[in-house]
Design a protein around this motif. Structure first.
Motif, PDB file in Angstrom:
ATOM      1  N   ASN B   8      65.531  51.583  -7.870  1.00 10.44           N
ATOM      2  CA  ASN B   8      64.451  52.356  -7.247  1.00 10.44           C
ATOM      3  C   ASN B   8      64.616  53.838  -7.543  1.00 10.44           C
ATOM      4  O   ASN B   8      63.652  54.537  -7.856  1.00 10.44           O
ATOM      5  CB  ASN B   8      64.443  52.145  -5.728  1.00 10.44           C
ATOM      6  CG  ASN B   8      63.765  50.843  -5.336  1.00 10.44           C
ATOM      7  OD1 ASN B   8      63.054  50.253  -6.154  1.00 10.44           O
ATOM      8  ND2 ASN B   8      63.990  50.388  -4.130  1.00 10.44           N
ATOM      9  N   TRP B  11      63.704  54.577 -11.053  1.00  5.98           N
ATOM     10  CA  TRP B  11      62.243  54.545 -11.214  1.00  5.98           C
ATOM     11  C   TRP B  11      61.608  55.812 -10.655  1.00  5.98           C
ATOM     12  O   TRP B  11      60.797  56.470 -11.305  1.00  5.98           O
ATOM     13  CB  TRP B  11      61.705  53.295 -10.516  1.00  5.98           C
ATOM     14  CG  TRP B  11      60.244  53.312 -10.202  1.00  5.98           C
ATOM     15  CD1 TRP B  11      59.671  53.554  -9.004  1.00  5.98           C
ATOM     16  CD2 TRP B  11      59.178  53.083 -11.124  1.00  5.98           C
ATOM     17  NE1 TRP B  11      58.303  53.485  -9.105  1.00  5.98           N
ATOM     18  CE2 TRP B  11      57.974  53.194 -10.394  1.00  5.98           C
ATOM     19  CE3 TRP B  11      59.109  52.789 -12.485  1.00  5.98           C
ATOM     20  CZ2 TRP B  11      56.717  53.030 -10.986  1.00  5.98           C
ATOM     21  CZ3 TRP B  11      57.863  52.625 -13.083  1.00  5.98           C
ATOM     22  CH2 TRP B  11      56.683  52.748 -12.335  1.00  5.98           C
ATOM     23  N   GLN B  12      62.029  56.164  -9.443  1.00  7.28           N
ATOM     24  CA  GLN B  12      61.440  57.341  -8.796  1.00  7.28           C
ATOM     25  C   GLN B  12      61.723  58.604  -9.586  1.00  7.28           C
ATOM     26  O   GLN B  12      60.847  59.428  -9.793  1.00  7.28           O
ATOM     27  CB  GLN B  12      62.047  57.529  -7.401  1.00  7.28           C
ATOM     28  CG  GLN B  12      61.800  56.389  -6.453  1.00  7.28           C
ATOM     29  CD  GLN B  12      60.550  56.624  -5.659  1.00  7.28           C
ATOM     30  OE1 GLN B  12      59.858  57.601  -5.867  1.00  7.28           O
ATOM     31  NE2 GLN B  12      60.235  55.708  -4.770  1.00  7.28           N
ATOM     32  N   THR B  15      59.871  58.619 -13.085  1.00  4.30           N
ATOM     33  CA  THR B  15      58.427  58.840 -13.015  1.00  4.30           C
ATOM     34  C   THR B  15      58.114  60.244 -12.486  1.00  4.30           C
ATOM     35  O   THR B  15      57.206  60.896 -12.988  1.00  4.30           O
ATOM     36  CB  THR B  15      57.720  57.780 -12.136  1.00  4.30           C
ATOM     37  OG1 THR B  15      58.376  57.730 -10.872  1.00  4.30           O
ATOM     38  CG2 THR B  15      57.766  56.410 -12.779  1.00  4.30           C
ATOM     39  N   ARG B 136      58.456  47.897 -14.566  1.00  6.30           N
ATOM     40  CA  ARG B 136      59.158  49.106 -14.149  1.00  6.30           C
ATOM     41  C   ARG B 136      60.393  49.345 -15.007  1.00  6.30           C
ATOM     42  O   ARG B 136      60.705  50.491 -15.352  1.00  6.30           O
ATOM     43  CB  ARG B 136      59.569  49.005 -12.686  1.00  6.30           C
ATOM     44  CG  ARG B 136      58.405  49.074 -11.733  1.00  6.30           C
ATOM     45  CD  ARG B 136      58.948  49.145 -10.319  1.00  6.30           C
ATOM     46  NE  ARG B 136      57.859  49.305  -9.366  1.00  6.30           N
ATOM     47  CZ  ARG B 136      57.968  50.000  -8.235  1.00  6.30           C
ATOM     48  NH1 ARG B 136      59.109  50.572  -7.933  1.00  6.30           N
ATOM     49  NH2 ARG B 136      56.958  50.104  -7.422  1.00  6.30           N
ATOM     50  N   THR B 205      50.989  50.374 -10.938  1.00  2.00           N
ATOM     51  CA  THR B 205      51.881  50.280  -9.786  1.00  2.00           C
ATOM     52  C   THR B 205      51.381  51.067  -8.585  1.00  2.00           C
ATOM     53  O   THR B 205      52.060  51.121  -7.566  1.00  2.00           O
ATOM     54  CB  THR B 205      53.283  50.820 -10.147  1.00  2.00           C
ATOM     55  OG1 THR B 205      53.182  52.245 -10.362  1.00  2.00           O
ATOM     56  CG2 THR B 205      53.819  50.180 -11.397  1.00  2.00           C
ATOM     57  N   ILE B 206      50.251  51.703  -8.696  1.00  3.40           N
ATOM     58  CA  ILE B 206      49.786  52.570  -7.614  1.00  3.40           C
ATOM     59  C   ILE B 206      48.320  52.283  -7.287  1.00  3.40           C
ATOM     60  O   ILE B 206      47.686  51.462  -7.929  1.00  3.40           O
ATOM     61  CB  ILE B 206      49.885  54.055  -8.015  1.00  3.40           C
ATOM     62  CG1 ILE B 206      49.174  54.276  -9.351  1.00  3.40           C
ATOM     63  CG2 ILE B 206      51.334  54.484  -8.093  1.00  3.40           C
ATOM     64  CD1 ILE B 206      48.993  55.710  -9.722  1.00  3.40           C
ATOM     65  N   ASP B 215      48.868  63.448  -4.170  1.00  6.45           N
ATOM     66  CA  ASP B 215      50.192  62.852  -3.967  1.00  6.45           C
ATOM     67  C   ASP B 215      51.222  63.393  -4.948  1.00  6.45           C
ATOM     68  O   ASP B 215      52.393  63.509  -4.637  1.00  6.45           O
ATOM     69  CB  ASP B 215      50.137  61.331  -4.198  1.00  6.45           C
ATOM     70  CG  ASP B 215      49.399  60.619  -3.105  1.00  6.45           C
ATOM     71  OD1 ASP B 215      48.931  61.300  -2.179  1.00  6.45           O
ATOM     72  OD2 ASP B 215      49.286  59.383  -3.182  1.00  6.45           O
ATOM     73  N   TYR B 216      50.758  63.673  -6.160  1.00  5.41           N
ATOM     74  CA  TYR B 216      51.712  63.993  -7.216  1.00  5.41           C
ATOM     75  C   TYR B 216      51.942  65.486  -7.343  1.00  5.41           C
ATOM     76  O   TYR B 216      52.940  65.918  -7.901  1.00  5.41           O
ATOM     77  CB  TYR B 216      51.211  63.402  -8.543  1.00  5.41           C
ATOM     78  CG  TYR B 216      51.080  61.916  -8.418  1.00  5.41           C
ATOM     79  CD1 TYR B 216      52.205  61.114  -8.494  1.00  5.41           C
ATOM     80  CD2 TYR B 216      49.865  61.321  -8.126  1.00  5.41           C
ATOM     81  CE1 TYR B 216      52.122  59.755  -8.297  1.00  5.41           C
ATOM     82  CE2 TYR B 216      49.763  59.957  -7.939  1.00  5.41           C
ATOM     83  CZ  TYR B 216      50.894  59.177  -8.027  1.00  5.41           C
ATOM     84  OH  TYR B 216      50.815  57.838  -7.827  1.00  5.41           O
ATOM     85  N   ARG B 219      54.914  67.126  -4.759  1.00  2.00           N
ATOM     86  CA  ARG B 219      56.261  66.691  -5.141  1.00  2.00           C
ATOM     87  C   ARG B 219      56.682  67.325  -6.463  1.00  2.00           C
ATOM     88  O   ARG B 219      57.841  67.700  -6.638  1.00  2.00           O
ATOM     89  CB  ARG B 219      56.301  65.171  -5.260  1.00  2.00           C
ATOM     90  CG  ARG B 219      56.697  64.489  -3.960  1.00  2.00           C
ATOM     91  CD  ARG B 219      56.184  63.074  -3.910  1.00  2.00           C
ATOM     92  NE  ARG B 219      56.641  62.256  -5.005  1.00  2.00           N
ATOM     93  CZ  ARG B 219      57.719  61.468  -4.943  1.00  2.00           C
ATOM     94  NH1 ARG B 219      58.449  61.440  -3.855  1.00  2.00           N
ATOM     95  NH2 ARG B 219      58.063  60.711  -5.950  1.00  2.00           N
ATOM     96  N   SER B 247      64.100  58.681  -1.453  1.00  2.00           N
ATOM     97  CA  SER B 247      64.490  57.277  -1.602  1.00  2.00           C
ATOM     98  C   SER B 247      65.634  56.916  -0.673  1.00  2.00           C
ATOM     99  O   SER B 247      65.570  55.925   0.056  1.00  2.00           O
ATOM    100  CB  SER B 247      64.965  57.013  -3.035  1.00  2.00           C
ATOM    101  OG  SER B 247      63.904  56.681  -3.842  1.00  2.00           O
TER     102      SER B 247
END
Lengths: 382, 282, 581
Positions: B8, B11-12, B15, B136, B205-206, B215-216, B219, B247
């Motif tokens: 995870n 992946w986080q 991305t 993923r 995936t979203i 959202d992006y 961050r 996470s």
């Protein structure tokens, strides 16, 4: 591009046409729809459903013999601006009653500003615990969506370990508080409970926890885009094999966003689905398609609730003989009326109605059970 | 650390690094506070919707995505952005307007509703003893390779140096023969294209809808300021800290605490280490 | 004063007429826009003057609104409510000041980092407001309370809003006419210069931020009373952005700009949102156009139009008034470098510089480019902090402090490229200089402070050849380079520093002007009996003015002696490859 532009123009034309036709109407009713904001998706189907209801009401003699005209305002904005928009209809355009589909914060703001001087029907799914003079509620409350459904799924799917996940705000918390009692009554247990901020769009750690919890059922009270994102990832991780999902706010648009690939064993509980097969529901769907075309905004439980709200308003005002709040409050208890949802009764200012359980596997809702005359545990005095 | 948590995290971080890469160029190099960055991610995510609605084969998604984003970015750079170099707060305001513009435009074309995109690779595979979505895994590997290549190129290419020279002193850069107009337009379009590509990659995936961009954005900004503007390592570290905090805290405490921790951490960095973790202490 | 009273009474008249002309409901609507407008006025004041852009102003708005809601719910009576409100405003000011001062300490920029911090703060506040259901009512908010003093939100409460609007506007108009306005604008214009004039800019930014926060909090309190509900959106990111947009569209450089923006945008969006489907698209385009084509917003467009009919009347020079004494401790003390090292990154700039000047006289610093001359001055004023070593003036250690402390210990500095306040007039520049190191807090709020003149400044301005006297109302940006040199020199000596650091004061001057400048410097030294340190390349000037010459080379002292001895020093000759240039 051309398709949706035409659609837009068409609905604008319809609105214009209706506006001119009903210019001679006697009673103006304010319809508060979410055109912008996160719920903006439901704006068009809400407008369309409300317009159909007005036609139907006018065709059967209007309210106390007077024709009605709808005036719309966008309330998909923060409470202060939404209240302004509603007040414009009330004070500015002379609306005599309101039907609203919006979040609870806006409802609280409106209750404050209306001050019980104007009848107001609140129609979407909500958490309960709202009473005020002149306020009537048609939306499903958690007790209605869960009390019959949790035992049913326990039996048919053999599930017992529930994981509760929702957005971090009032509705999910209140829903889950009730869900816990129904789960316990059905002999199940809650193996996890968590709340996610609206601003978080990654659910990986939640999914990991669900997996480790060994849950075989997940109750989803995430809303809108968050629900789509969660369900997409849920299936991506293969969790749909491990657990069924039950959502209390997963309607047709949300399901479309989740996609057929990701909707295996995804259940939804609601007072309305476009696939309800009763005669009333089928004829409503036909009317809707005739009025707005086959690629009109999809019918769904939220948008359709505006129809319910207007029909309640008409039934109640006709029963009370006026749109006066005191008279309507006095007449409210026990008002009955029939709609595409089935036969409804107003008890404790909330609507006892048929609750449907639908399976979204394959990307379309398939009604698997229905429970008639489910009353809300919510009740307001008189 | 369980292997799923590890995956995870991978992946986080990968991305987020990809999403923030374009902003690192546009904000870090051109000093444009691009509030419409998330909207380019959004446009990229709509690429599969475009190809499928036009009946084009799936492999065209990448060229369609890059072409669409590049055209939009180029048009905006020529009409609006180019007036904003050296006006950081004005760039913030104007791109806020651009973000609304792009959201409304996409809504007009595709409607308000959610779109769904199937991943090109479905199912899960077993990695490090955990079942993890195959798509993923492929994306994590792909982004890692991509960043390695970019790092290699960045160390050799003169483009980064030229951009730096241009922002530091546009007149001098022009005088030594750098075509600043073309270079900044190119950098802006490239930055937006990486955002679009990130959107395309994330799409299966979203959720996909016109409002998803926000959202992006935030961050990415926080990943950049934590890591420090101006280096790829910084970007990686920033993405690691931001995505890692969310996470790990999301896994051991709750997502709300994770979110609050990310914000608090960002404030501390902005306050105490405004040049990011990669900067020399000063 | 008429220029203040006219717009304010006009504003009051218009606002009082609204309920009469359009009825209570329109007044109710306008009331909400005014509340947002008040908060936006605070943003405009902060952003338009100091250049600090707050992206989280709803933090103060929202917290105040929540506290108001809690208070009004308790129904403890009007008096208690008002006392509490005053307390909240004070607390908010302290909080905002501390926050901004801490963050701005040690950095001389107002760039995006502070803005992003305020953004993160408001996001935290919004999340907590949504999660802490027991305290705040969560997403659904706090509601069901009556407004302040039980006034009718559709009636009497409008006049409370009008009173607040007029009071805030009046306050801002007055502040605009006081010296404090110049100081606030100077922060955005040229922060390093302001620091060298002894102003702690972090505290100024903190104070203006606190002021804007108090205004936002006042608006938040009114909001709770007016709306009867407070939800997390009241303390959210979207509202913060909205307020910035109102200030930008309305015009952040004018007192009434943000109010105008709030009313126009609010009214137009209420009017068109429901009837025009492309409303948001149109708003976005309009907003982009304002940023690109009219950064001063609607107010500036209006002002430009108005000025076509009524040009600005320039008032004649006001009578000068003797300024209070400079706070500089008049110490005639030697300046001493003790093994000073300075590195930036891997670059070593000063490598063990040691010397001690006499307590007075003119010292020239020479050396080839890259010798570390300007860096040496920077270490004296604290613009650069030492890697090791020590600099002292008399007995006091002065290195590695904040630049704004330099003037307080008697060190005035003129920078290499003329560094003045470019957006202001010559006399405004001089006014700031006159306040430097003299003004007490109260003086910033007295119009008479504008009239201050110190002796060195007066004699400089009266000097027949100095060009500035005729240019007092000129904007600095129109001044030729040479005149700017004289202006900056005038600003530096206005504070009467006993130690004067001049970095190439004659660069860009004509031969006549050069002669004038050297005369001025000599005169100043003679009059004050202080110490002057000049970086200079031109050896004829060095020869003419210097009591001693310090030669720096590669970050080391090569020689420090009289001009003749330095000239005959073989090492110096080697560096300069053939003696004088």
């Amino acid at each position: 591009m051309s398709k949706s532009t035409t659609k837009l123009l068409a609905s604008a034309a319809v609105a214009l046409a209706l506006g001119t036709v009903s210019a001679t109407a006697d009673i103006k009713i304010g319809v508060l729809v979410p055109d912008s904001g996160p719920a903006g998706l439901f704006g068009p189907s809400t407008r369309n459903s409300a317009t159909l209801a007005a036609k139907k009401i006018n065709a059967s003699g209007g309210i106390n013999g007077e024709q009605i005209e709808l005036v719309f305002a966008d309330v998909g904005v923060p409470p202060a601006e939404a209240a302004q928009a509603a007040l414009r209809l009330w004070k500015g355009e002379g609306a005599q009653a309101f039907v609203g589909l919006h979040d609870s914060a806006v409802r609280e703001a409106l209750i404050g500003r209306f001050g019980g001087q104007v009848p107001y029907v609140y129609t979407p799914v909500y958490e309960g615990n709202s009473c005020a003079d002149g306020l009537y509620i048609t939306g499903e409350t958690p007790s209605q969506q869960l009390a019959p459904v949790i035992p049913h799924l326990t039996e048919t799917e053999g599930v017992s370990k529930w994981y509760l996940i929702g957005h971090d705000y009032n509705w999910p918390r209140d829903t889950n508080a009730l869900a816990k009692t129904y789960i316990a009554d059905a002999g199940g247990e809650v193996v996890g409970e968590e709340y996610v901020p609206f601003t978080v769009s990654e659910f990986d750690s939640s999914l990991q926890r669900i997996k480790e919890s060994g849950a075989d059922a997940v109750l989803i009270t995430l809303v809108g885009g968050g629900s789509v994102g969660f369900n997409v990832s849920f299936a991506g991780f293969g969790l749909d094999e491990q657990a069924i999902r039950l959502g209390t706010l997963i309607e047709e648009n949300t399901l479309a966003g989740i996609g057929a690939d990701n909707a295996n064993r995804l259940y939804s509980s609601s007072g309305y689905f476009s696939s309800i097969e009763s005669e009333a529901a089928a004829s409503f769907a036909t009317d809707y398609a005739e009025a707005y075309g086959t690629d009109a905004p999809a019918l769904n439980g939220l948008g359709q609730s505006a129809y319910e709200g207007l029909m309640l308003l008409a039934a109640l005002a006709n029963k009370a003989g006026s749109l006066d709040v005191a008279a309507m409050d006095a007449a409210a208890e026990g008002t009955t009326w029939s709609t595409p949802r089935g036969d409804n009764t107003l008890t404790g200012r909330h609507m006892a109605q048929t609750i449907y359980l639908a399976d979204g596997s394959g990307g379309a809702f398939n009604i698997v059970a229905s429970f008639e005359g489910v009353a809300s545990s919510e009740a307001c005095a008189n | 650390m369980s292997s799923v948590l590890f995956l995870n995290l991978a992946w986080q971080i990968s991305t987020l690094a990809l999403v923030a890469l374009g902003l690192a160029i546009v904000f870090g190099k051109l000093r444009i506070m691009n509030m419409a960055h998330g909207e380019f991610v959004m446009i990229g995510a709509y690429a599969p919707v475009i190809t499928s609605s036009m009946g084009l084969p799936g492999w065209l998604q990448v060229p369609v995505c890059l072409l669409t984003v590049a055209l939009v970015a180029f048009a905006l750079e020529r009409t609006i952005i180019r007036h904003l170099y050296g006006r950081m707060f004005d760039s913030l305001l104007a791109t806020w307007g651009i973000a609304i513009l792009l959201r409304e435009a996409v809504e007009l074309i595709f409607g308000r509703g959610y779109q769904s995109v199937s991943p090109p690779i479905s199912g899960t595979i077993s990695v490090l003893g955990a079942d993890y979505p195959a798509y993923r895994i492929a994306v994590i590997i792909g982004i890692s390779i991509g960043f390695a290549a970019l790092y290699w190129w960045n160390a050799r290419s003169k483009v980064a140096t030229r951009i730096k020279a241009m922002v530091g002193n546009p007149d001098l850069a022009e005088a030594v023969g750098i075509n600043t107009a073309r270079l900044s337009a190119g950098a802006f379009v490239f930055g937006c294209c990486t955002a679009g590509l990130a959107g395309l990659i994330l799409a299966p995936t979203i959720r996909i809808e016109p409002m998803m961009g926000l959202d992006y954005l935030i961050r990415s900004f926080f990943a950049l300021v934590v890591g420090g503007l101006g280096s790829l390592e910084g970007l990686g570290i920033g993405a690691g800290i931001i995505a890692g905090t969310q996470s790990v805290l999301g896994a051991v405490a709750s997502q709300t605490y994770g979110y609050l921790a990310v914000l608090t951490l960002s404030i501390l960095f902005l306050w105490l280490k405004p040049d990011g973790i990669r900067s020399s202490s000063r | 004063m008429a220029s203040v009273l006219l717009p304010v009474s006009l504003l009051l008249a218009v606002l009082l007429l609204i309920p009469e002309l359009f009825g209570d409901f329109i007044a109710y609507q306008i009331g909400l826009y005014l509340i947002y407008g008040i908060a936006a006025q605070g943003i405009g004041f902060l952003w338009g003057k100091t250049g600090v852009l707050p992206l989280g102003q709803a933090l103060f708005f929202g917290i105040a609104a929540y506290i108001a809601a809690i208070t009004l719910r308790a129904e403890s009576g009007l008096v208690l409510d008002l006392i509490l409100a005053a307390g909240v405003l004070v607390a908010m000011a302290v909080f905002a000041f501390t926050l901004a001062a801490l963050i701005f300490r040690g950095r001389d920029e107002s760039g995006p980092y502070f803005s992003l911090i305020t953004l993160a703060l408001v996001m935290i506040a919004e999340q907590i407001a949504g999660t802490a259901t027991n305290l705040t009512g969560g997403f659904n908010g706090m509601s069901r309370f009556s407004s302040l003093g039980n006034l009718d939100p559709f009636g009497g409460f409008y006049y409370v809003i009008v009173a607040a609007t007029v009071a805030v506007s009046l306050l801002l108009f007055i502040l605009n006419r006081l010296p404090v306005n110049l100081i606030a604008r100077a922060v955005a214009d040229n922060e390093p210069r302001l620091q060298l004039m002894g102003f702690p800019t972090y505290a100024i930014k903190g104070a203006v931020f606190a002021f804007s926060a108090v205004i936002a909090a006042l608006a938040g309190g009114l909001f709770a009373s007016h709306q009867g509900i407070v939800t997390p959106t009241s303390t959210g990111f979207a509202l913060s952005a909205e307020m910035v947009i109102l200030a930008a569209v309305g015009g952040r450089f004018h007192v009434l700009g943000p109010l105008i923006g709030a009313v126009i945008v609010g009214w137009a969006s209420a009017e068109f949102r429901d009837s025009f489907p492309y409303w948001e698209l149109l708003m976005a385009v309009a907003f982009i156009l304002v940023v690109l084509k009219a950064p001063g917003g609607i107010a500036e467009l209006l002002e430009t139009a108005y000025r076509r009919f009524r040009p600005v009347r320039t008032t004649g020079p006001q009578p000068a008034m003797a300024a209070p004494k400079s706070k500089s401790v008049v110490t005639n003390a030697p300046l001493k470098f003790n093994n000073v090292h300075l590195s930036i990154g891997v670059v070593r700039i000063l490598n063990g510089v040691s010397f001690e000047t006499p307590a007075n006289g003119i010292i020239s610093v020479i050396g080839p480019n890259g010798a570390g001359k300007t860096s040496a001055l920077n270490t004296i004023t604290g613009n650069l902090h030492l890697t090791s070593g020590r600099i002292s003036l008399g007995d006091a250690r002065i290195d590695s402090r904040s630049p704004h402390k330099a003037l307080g210990s008697g060190i005035g500095r003129k920078l290499q490229v003329p560094s003045v306040f470019f957006s202001m007039s010559v006399s405004e520049n001089l006014s700031i200089a006159m306040m430097a190191n003299r003004a007490k807090l109260v003086d910033f709020f007295r119009p008479s402070t504008y009239q201050w003149r110190s002796k060195p400044l007066s004699s400089l301005l009266e000097h027949a050849s100095v060009p500035l006297r005729e240019e007092l109302v000129q904007p600095v940006e129109h001044l030729p380079q040479g005149h700017r040199q004289f202006l900056e020199y005038a600003m530096t000596i206005a504070a009467e520093p006993p130690v004067l650091l001049l970095d190439e004061p004659c660069a860009g001057l004509s031969p006549d002007e050069t002669a004038l400048m050297t005369d001025l410097v000599r005169d100043y030294q003679a009059e004050t009996g202080g110490l002057v340190i000049v970086i200079e390349h031109d050896m004829s000037i060095v020869e003419a003015i210097s009591d001693k010459v310090l030669v720096l080379h590669l970050g080391r002292v090569l020689a420090f002696d009289t001009f003749d001895k330095v000239r005959s020093n073989p090492e110096v000759q080697a560096v300069y490859a053939g003696g004088t240039k």
